[in-house]
Scaffold this active site. Structure first.
Site: not given
Length: 328
Positions: A220, A53, A215-218, A211-213
């Protein structure tokens, strides 16, 4: 904050894991320090990082930032369950990557130095190595455990049969083996439910969802797009996924509005409800984003809400584990 045991161990970890991949590339050092301090205020004691990272080959930028945060004292290191990873390319020479015993031990020593700590709580293999026998991998991990430099070992991005093979080899050596599997898992990406989650549950591994979202798609994405806000979902694979799933995401955001909750919080709450999941990894770039994530604990998704989410984001095949998901 809610806590649970990491897999079959007696180790207590928070049900949200602080991901640090943004520390360095997206969030500067003072901002990273503020996020880690705030995480402790929320009771988040589980932090995840990796030697690669920071995305400057061989530099371990993110680990160095975390190490300087620990060096401030105040019991920071003792309060944190620290997870980092080995496998990625750390140099241009052939033995500066992978899971050879040489690289595992050298990479661990390098991570300890950058992190300014004497031990790693959870040392995770970032990817499976098809070239290295399990006997060699476990011999190296046993050495690190015996030296007190590593407490537990985990995997990341493994298939179900990799978990089974690893545990069989560890069992022959009377070694604890894997205690956690870190895998991509979210409403849009559910294929781990077929074999990875059942294998993890069978062998006593906790699932750490990255990646629970998506990449931000979930989080909003369409609402933010309409408001002219800059969002992670505006570029890269998230942008491609948004174009492909726009209708579904629109319906999802409408459903979240009906529930009266932010889409990101609903996505995290859904993961917290899934069998075998120890913790989703949240990757805030700001303290405000971190503060928002803890709202997921206030959401109870009833049977009707879960059924609606399954309609919007169907599981693979017939749902559930294989072979039932694809066979009679």
């Amino acid at each position: 904050m809610e806590y649970t045991h990491l897999g079959r161990t007696g180790l207590s970890v928070s049900r949200l894991c602080l991901g640090t991949m943004n520390f360095g590339p997206q969030t500067d050092e003072p901002g990273s320090f503020a996020i880690m301090d705030r995480a402790l205020e929320h009771g988040i004691n589980f932090h995840d990082t990796a030697n690669v990272y920071g995305w400057q080959q061989g530099e371990g930028v993110t680990e160095k930032i975390i190490g300087r945060w620990y060096a401030q004292g105040g019991g920071r290191r003792d309060k944190v369950v620290l997870a980092t990873k080995v496998y990625g390319k750390m140099g241009d020479w052939p033995n500066e990557r992978g899971l050879s015993a040489r690289h595992i031990i050298r990479a661990c020593e390098d991570s300890l130095r950058r992190l300014q700590t004497d031990w790693i709580d959870l040392y995770q293999m970032h990817h499976v190595s098809r070239e290295t026998p399990w006997e060699e991998i476990w011999q190296a991990m046993e050495t690190l455990v015996a030296q007190g430099k590593v407490i537990y070992v985990g995997s990341s991005n493994f298939a179900g049969w990799h978990i089974a093979a690893a545990q069989e080899a560890a069992g022959r050596r009377n070694f604890l083996g894997l205690v956690a599997e870190q895998c991509i898992y979210n409403l849009l990406t559910r294929y781990v439910e077929l074999e990875v989650v059942p294998a993890a549950q069978h062998h006593g591994l906790g699932i750490i969802a990255w990646s629970p979202l998506h990449g931000g798609l979930l989080s909003g994405a369409i609402r933010k797009e309409s408001a002219g806000e800059k969002a992670r979902s505006a570029s890269g694979r998230s942008a491609d996924a948004l174009a492909k799933h726009r209708g579904t995401i629109e319906a999802y955001e409408k459903f979240c509005a009906e529930l009266g909750h932010d889409p990101a919080d609903v996505a995290l709450a859904w993961l917290l409800s899934r069998p075998g999941v120890t913790a989703p990894i949240i990757g805030p770039r700001t303290v405000e984003q971190l503060d928002g994530s803890v709202a997921a604990f206030d959401i109870i998704l009833d049977a009707g809400a879960l059924a609606r989410l399954d309609e919007l984001f169907p599981p693979v095949g017939n749902g559930g584990p294989g072979p039932e998901a694809w066979a009679w």
